[in-house]
Structures are given as C-alpha cells and as structure tokens.
Design a protein around this motif. Structure first.
Motif, short mmCIF file in Angstrom:
data_model
loop_
_atom_site.label_atom_id
_atom_site.label_comp_id
_atom_site.label_asym_id
_atom_site.label_seq_id
_atom_site.Cartn_x
_atom_site.Cartn_y
_atom_site.Cartn_z
N SER A 57 -3.49 -14.77 9.27
CA SER A 57 -2.12 -15.21 9.01
C SER A 57 -1.76 -15.02 7.53
N GLU A 58 -2.75 -15.18 6.64
CA GLU A 58 -2.47 -14.94 5.21
C GLU A 58 -2.09 -13.49 4.97
N GLU A 59 -2.75 -12.59 5.70
CA GLU A 59 -2.44 -11.16 5.54
C GLU A 59 -1.03 -10.85 6.05
N LYS A 60 -0.69 -11.45 7.19
CA LYS A 60 0.66 -11.23 7.73
C LYS A 60 1.73 -11.74 6.77
N LYS A 61 1.42 -12.87 6.12
CA LYS A 61 2.39 -13.42 5.17
C LYS A 61 2.60 -12.48 3.99
N ILE A 62 1.52 -11.89 3.52
CA ILE A 62 1.61 -10.94 2.40
C ILE A 62 2.46 -9.74 2.81
N ILE A 63 2.21 -9.22 4.00
CA ILE A 63 2.99 -8.07 4.48
C ILE A 63 4.47 -8.43 4.58
N ALA A 64 4.76 -9.62 5.10
CA ALA A 64 6.15 -10.06 5.23
C ALA A 64 6.82 -10.16 3.87
N ARG A 65 6.08 -10.69 2.90
CA ARG A 65 6.61 -10.84 1.54
C ARG A 65 6.97 -9.49 0.93
N ILE A 66 6.06 -8.53 1.09
CA ILE A 66 6.27 -7.19 0.53
C ILE A 66 7.46 -6.52 1.24
N ALA A 67 7.50 -6.65 2.56
CA ALA A 67 8.58 -6.02 3.33
C ALA A 67 9.93 -6.64 2.96
N MET A 68 9.95 -7.95 2.72
CA MET A 68 11.19 -8.61 2.36
C MET A 68 11.67 -8.16 0.99
N LYS A 69 10.70 -8.00 0.10
CA LYS A 69 11.04 -7.58 -1.28
C LYS A 69 11.53 -6.13 -1.29
N PHE A 70 10.90 -5.28 -0.50
CA PHE A 70 11.24 -3.86 -0.50
C PHE A 70 11.76 -3.46 0.89
N SER A 71 12.98 -3.83 1.18
CA SER A 71 13.49 -3.58 2.52
C SER A 71 13.85 -2.10 2.71
N LYS A 72 14.06 -1.38 1.60
CA LYS A 72 14.37 0.06 1.71
C LYS A 72 13.25 0.89 1.08
N ASP A 73 13.02 2.09 1.65
CA ASP A 73 11.98 2.98 1.15
C ASP A 73 12.07 3.19 -0.36
N GLN A 74 13.29 3.41 -0.82
CA GLN A 74 13.47 3.71 -2.24
C GLN A 74 12.99 2.56 -3.12
N MET A 75 13.12 1.33 -2.62
CA MET A 75 12.71 0.15 -3.41
C MET A 75 11.21 0.13 -3.65
N VAL A 76 10.44 0.42 -2.61
CA VAL A 76 8.98 0.37 -2.78
C VAL A 76 8.54 1.55 -3.64
N TYR A 77 9.25 2.66 -3.50
CA TYR A 77 8.94 3.85 -4.30
C TYR A 77 9.18 3.55 -5.79
N ASP A 78 10.35 2.99 -6.09
CA ASP A 78 10.69 2.70 -7.49
C ASP A 78 9.77 1.63 -8.08
N ALA A 79 9.47 0.62 -7.29
CA ALA A 79 8.61 -0.47 -7.79
C ALA A 79 7.23 0.07 -8.17
N ALA A 80 6.67 0.91 -7.29
CA ALA A 80 5.34 1.46 -7.56
C ALA A 80 5.36 2.29 -8.85
N HIS A 81 6.48 2.95 -9.09
CA HIS A 81 6.59 3.77 -10.30
C HIS A 81 6.77 2.94 -11.56
#
Ligand SMILES: [Zn+2]
Length: 283
Positions: free
Chosen positions: A234-258
C-alpha cells in the motif's frame, strides 16, 4: 528548579484531564488492550484516563500517538521484525548515528528515522538492518536494494496507467515518459521505504533518466507477466498515486526530471545511483 518544573507539568496534565461531563479529575489507568493488526492478535499496553463517576474514557494526543507506536512495536515483535526500540538500542551500542547506519545500508536517513519512529520495515529491509547492525555494509546502489524484476516494471507502469487514466506503455516509443514515471517511483520508494520498486538501474541520457539498456528491455517489459510479480504494497501504491497526481501530463514528468540535479550532474550514459534519492527536488 527541576522539581518546580515537574510540579507544573503535573498540574497542567491534571487540569487537562477533567471529565467532560463535569465530574472533576479523571483517574489515570494502565491496562492491556487486545487488538488485531494485519491479521495478528496483539496485547498492547495502554495508559489512558477514566472518570471514576461516569466511566467516560479519554486519551491525550500524546497517548494516541504512543498507542500507534505501541501497536507497531508489538506487531514487529510478534512477526520477528526488529522493533523501533531494538533498532535504536543496537545502533547506539555500535555508536552509530542515524546517518551512519543509513550509509551502511545505502538508504536515506529518513528511512532510519521512520523505522525507529514506528513505521514497519519490509522483510528484506529487516534483513538489511540486521546485516548493517552486525557490522556489514549491504545494499546495492545500482538496483536500490531490490532484485531487478521485469514483471514488476510492468506492474508499476500498469498502476501508473490506472491512476493516470491513459496508456504510457506503448510499443516503439522508447519509453520516453514511462521511464521517467518509473524512475521517480523507484527513487522515491528508495528514499522513503529504503528499497526501489523494480530493481531497475538508470542511466543519465540527454533526454533524461532512462532505464539502462532500455532498447534491449522494451519488448521484454511489454511481454512480461505482471501477475507473477510481487504485489504492490500500500505504501508503494501511495507513492505512485502521489507522483501521478503531481505529473498528470507527460510533459510535466519530462520537465521535472530535467530539473533534477542528480540527473544533470552525471556524464552522458553514467549510472544515476540510488544513494542520490535524498536529493530529488521535484517530488
Ligand atoms: Zn464523569
């Protein structure tokens, strides 16, 4: 001075613990409560207050927090995991700071603080704790302390897909975005739980963090059977949900990583170690 201070604390506690029904002071009582936690029967020592007139019971905020900790301690004792108290005692016997123990295990200091404070460690992290407290260094900075698993990569990506409500695992797209969601999931899990989710190794490529040798892995990931992977905690699912909520669009996760220093400072193609997980800034 010291005695006066004690007296004061005592008075404050006493005034705070008046019966809400107006019967004056409540009496403190120690008892054992039976409870079931994660399917295990436990006896928890508790201290709370009850009114001798009407029998109403109350616990202070402190007591509620210590009750949660007591459940965690009793549970860990029952299933043969090191308790928070045992971790602290063993660490102090070795004269190790929380930071030094974290370094020995290749985990973040936050993990040590959580385990000592009441969070329950996984079986594999318990094993790593015991090794470290026996004086051995353990952990793998390339895999984040978990054996590499293709089915688990697929499982994590499927979980992202279900939270994000879209496909991120596509044929022939080089996992440009999927790899970054995966990287964040692995790194944040390492930072907060002490171990990655998939055991993947990541390289710093010009277009961001990417699975090492991703070209050889894509087909195997697409064809992997995620039902053979260890289910997500459940802790892992929560982490995934948090990341998905923060980066709802592909471009967001791309920019954040950069924007992550831990990627920027690596030479092209170099491995990004999990020991950098505490330096992430975007999640
Ligand atoms: Zn009362």
């Amino acid at each position: 001075m010291k005695t006066e201070y004690r007296k004061l604390v005592k008075t404050m506690k006493e005034t705070r613990m008046n019966c809400p029904n107006g019967h004056g002071k409540m009496a403190s009582k120690k008892s054992e409560k039976k409870t079931k936690f994660r399917g295990v029967d436990l006896n928890i020592p508790v201290e709370d207050y009850s009114c001798p007139v009407c029998g109403v019971e109350a616990g202070t905020v402190d007591q509620t927090a210590s009750l949660q900790k007591a459940i965690s301690e009793a549970y860990r004792k029952a299933v043969n995991l090191l308790t928070g108290k045992e971790i602290v005692e063993a660490r102090k016997r070795l004269n190790l700071s929380q930071d030094a123990l974290a370094m020995r295990m290749n985990v973040g200091i936050a993990s040590i603080k959580r385990w000592e404070g009441g969070q329950i460690q996984s079986k594999s992290m318990d094993h790593a704790l015991r090794l470290a407290l026996a004086g051995q260094t353990s952990g793998d900075t390339c895999t984040g302390n978990r054996p590499f698993s293709l089915p688990r990569i697929k499982l994590v990506l499927k979980q992202f897909e279900s939270v994000l409500g879209k496909n991120i695992l596509k044929k022939n797209d080089k996992m440009l975005f999927a790899a970054k969601y995966l990287w964040y999931a692995d790194m944040v899990a390492h930072r907060e739980l002490g171990e990655s989710m998939t055991g993947s190794t990541y390289a710093a490529l010009p277009f961001g963090p990417q699975l090492n040798n991703y070209r050889d892995l894509i087909d195997d990931i697409l064809n992997a059977d995620e039902s053979s992977a260890k289910p997500l905690a459940s802790e892992e699912k929560k982490i995934i949900a948090r990341i998905a909520m923060k980066f709802s669009k592909d471009q967001m996760v791309y920019d954040a990583a950069h924007r992550e220093r831990v990627w920027k400072r690596q030479a092209n193609g170099a491995i990004i170690p999990y020991s950098d997980s505490s330096e992430l800034t975007q999640v």
